[in-house]
Design an enzyme around this catalytic site. Structure first.
Site, mmCIF file in Angstrom:
data_model
loop_
_atom_site.group_PDB
_atom_site.id
_atom_site.type_symbol
_atom_site.label_atom_id
_atom_site.label_comp_id
_atom_site.label_asym_id
_atom_site.label_seq_id
_atom_site.Cartn_x
_atom_site.Cartn_y
_atom_site.Cartn_z
ATOM 1 C CG ASP A 230 24.220 2.632 -34.827
ATOM 2 O OD1 ASP A 230 23.311 2.486 -35.670
ATOM 3 O OD2 ASP A 230 24.005 2.979 -33.651
ATOM 4 C CB ILE A 307 34.924 22.547 -28.209
ATOM 5 C CG1 ILE A 307 34.453 23.700 -29.087
ATOM 6 C CG2 ILE A 307 33.939 22.284 -27.080
ATOM 7 C CD1 ILE A 307 35.225 23.863 -30.368
ATOM 8 C CD GLU A 323 26.851 9.897 -32.081
ATOM 9 O OE1 GLU A 323 26.363 10.347 -31.001
ATOM 10 O OE2 GLU A 323 27.518 8.862 -32.140
ATOM 11 C CD GLU A 332 29.483 8.094 -22.942
ATOM 12 O OE1 GLU A 332 28.509 7.732 -23.625
ATOM 13 O OE2 GLU A 332 30.654 7.965 -23.307
ATOM 14 C CG HIS A 473 26.003 2.972 -30.720
ATOM 15 N ND1 HIS A 473 25.579 3.865 -31.683
ATOM 16 C CD2 HIS A 473 26.615 3.712 -29.766
ATOM 17 C CE1 HIS A 473 25.929 5.087 -31.331
ATOM 18 N NE2 HIS A 473 26.554 5.027 -30.167
#
Length: 526
Positions: A230, A307, A323, A332, A473
């Protein structure tokens, strides 16, 4: 102030001999068997003492002679695969266990079965870069001096059969992951109303089985290939970092959800002093190889884990990059994890990038698509299935929309400042109005988002996922109306969009959680 810039978008191996088991009678063959290691010799710290050996070969020989531990025998005895071997090495190094204790291990469970032992104890440990299959000579053992050629062929056939079996098992696991994701998505959608809204968001609240399914999905390479290809996405991050070196020079950077490590490498090339890359999925091991292959291991440290569960090797970082965006920005997404990292690790004056995001809506007039998706149920092979519309309409569709189907000006319904937003603000209702530009029938509402790299940047970069620009995408999110609504050019019409923020770990799903309330069933004319 500098203008935003958008990214430029183009359209026969040799068999390995078996290693020696340490017997004195095999000294001659031993030199032959270790020969394959000598080309890449590098210093290795012994597993059981502080001695620094010249190579992996010397280390294993030293462990056998001085500590009476034959690592090859352990690999064979417990039938260790690559991960099992890595865990064993890290277990020995981290626990500093005595060599004698390894001879008294139970057959099961092994003390290094925990996933915690996948994290390297020594950075760039040569033992971890060694293939256990090569150590054991599983394919080459039958070719040792004096071996029967017939037996050699049998062993090679068995090895090939074992590789095929392993590949089939990996495929079965991947299919099982997809099934888990489908079931999970359905379960979360059906139970959306009872979902709690605590201090941690969707990713942090996943149950153990859900967590496994979420991160397993990102262990499959095709997802990372799609994201890397992408160009709008990837080149925007690259252009932001490369065109603003002053932002990254001598800074400590945290990459949340690093995947293949592409953003971490961009940051290192842009001048970052240190980059810490974190990812829970198995792709982290490929990222380690990628970083080493590009000679960036002195700048980039990779850590496997969520994390929320790990502890970074530094107290504070200057920049957080990620990202994290999902469909319709929040669906999501990993923004929950980014905000957790921000609140715990970001130094005063630091910044999260991207730092600004917009969610926009526009009206759509596409009678043919509405006919195909909604009116279709009125007559299905001569049967009336109109009741299905009630189930189909709430399911938003992720697809690439044709720009010429837009019939209104877009409107921004939410702006998110990633340096300031709180988790609770990601569940919101927004009143909106759309100025109609075409006299026609409105059949749907389309949603998309825009991303900005703004704070402290002399060269500001942005990109959009809207239907008017190069596709990404993420595509667009389309909310179909149950019935088309006649609209007139110049009108302003609208209602309320309610967004409930939950993370569903799937790339094939229905966006039921984004519910349009009463949309376009009343019109407000100006």
């Amino acid at each position: 102030m500098a203008e935003y810039t958008e990214p430029h978008v183009d359209g026969a191996t040799e068999e390995m001999p078996e290693l020696s088991d340490g017997d004195d009678d095999d000294d001659v063959d031993d030199e032959e068997q270790w020969q394959w290691m000598e080309e890449d010799s590098q210093p290795v710290t012994c597993l059981f003492c502080d001695r620094l050996l010249s190579s992996v070969k010397a280390t294993l020989q030293h462990c056998t002679a001085e500590h009476q531990v034959n690592l090859v025998d352990l690999i064979r005895k417990y039938n260790l695969d690559d991960y099992g071997y890595i865990k064993m090495i890290n277990f020995i190094r981290s626990t500093k266990c005595k060599a004698s204790s390894l001879s008294r291990l139970p057959d099961a469970p092994l003390p290094w079965e925990s996933e915690d032992f996948l994290q390297p104890v020594l950075q760039d440990d040569p033992l971890l870069q060694t293939d256990p299959e090569e150590l054991c000579g599983s394919e080459g053992s039958c070719l040792a001096s004096g071996a029967d050629p017939h037996n050699a062929l049998v062993h090679r056939a068995q090895a090939a059969e074992e590789r095929a079996r392993s590949s089939e098992e990996a495929l079965a696991r991947a299919m099982d992951d997809l099934h888990k994701l489908k079931v999970l998505a359905q379960g979360l959608v059906l139970n959306a109303e009872t979902s709690r809204s605590g201090t941690l968001g969707g990713v942090a609240e996943l149950r153990e089985d859900e967590d496994e399914a979420y991160f397993s999905s990102y262990g499959h390479y095709s997802i990372h290939e799609e994201m890397l290809k992408d160009k709008v996405r990837t080149e925007s991050y690259r252009d932001f970092m490369y065109s603003n070196p002053e932002v990254f020079r001598d800074k400590v950077v945290l990459d949340v959800g690093c995947g293949t490590g592409i953003l971490s490498m961009f940051a290192a090339q842009a001048g970052a002093k240190k980059v810490i890359a974190v990812d829970q999925s198995e792709i982290i091991y490929q990222a380690m190889d990628i970083v080493r292959s590009n000679q960036l291991e002195d700048k980039i440290t990779l850590i496997k884990g969520r994390i929320e569960d790990i502890k970074l090797p530094v107290e504070k970082v200057d920049i957080i990059i990620s990202e994290w965006m999902g469909y319709f920005l929040l669906f999501e997404s990993m923004l929950d994890s980014v905000l957790y990292a921000r609140d715990l690790y970001l130094a005063d004056g630091g910044s999260v990038y991207p730092d600004l995001c917009n969610i926009s809506l526009a009206a759509v007039g596409d009678v043919q698509k509405h006919q195909d998706r909604i009116a279709f149920w009125d007559d299905v092979y001569g049967f009336n299935m109109a009741c299905m519309k009630k189930a189909v309409v709430p399911e938003a569709v992720v697809e690439v929309l044709k720009a010429d189907t837009l019939i209104s000006e877009p409107t921004v319904i939410q702006t998110i400042d990633c340096n300031r937003v709180c988790l609770s603000e990601l569940e919101f209702s927004s009143d909106f109005h759309l100025k109609i530009t075409n006299t026609t029938d409105c059949t749907a509402i389309v949603g998309y988002f825009d991303i900005f790299f703004d704070k402290g940047c002399s060269n500001k970069v942005m990109f959009s996922t809207g239907p008017q620009v190069t596709k990404t995408h993420w595509k667009q999110t389309v909310f179909l109306l149950e019935k088309p609504v006649s609209v007139q050019a110049g009108e302003s019409t609208g209602n309320t969009l309610r967004v409930q923020h939950l993370v569903i770990p799937s790339t094939q799903f229905s966006l039921v959680l984004f519910t349009l309330i009463y949309i376009f069933y009343r019109q407000v004319c100006i």
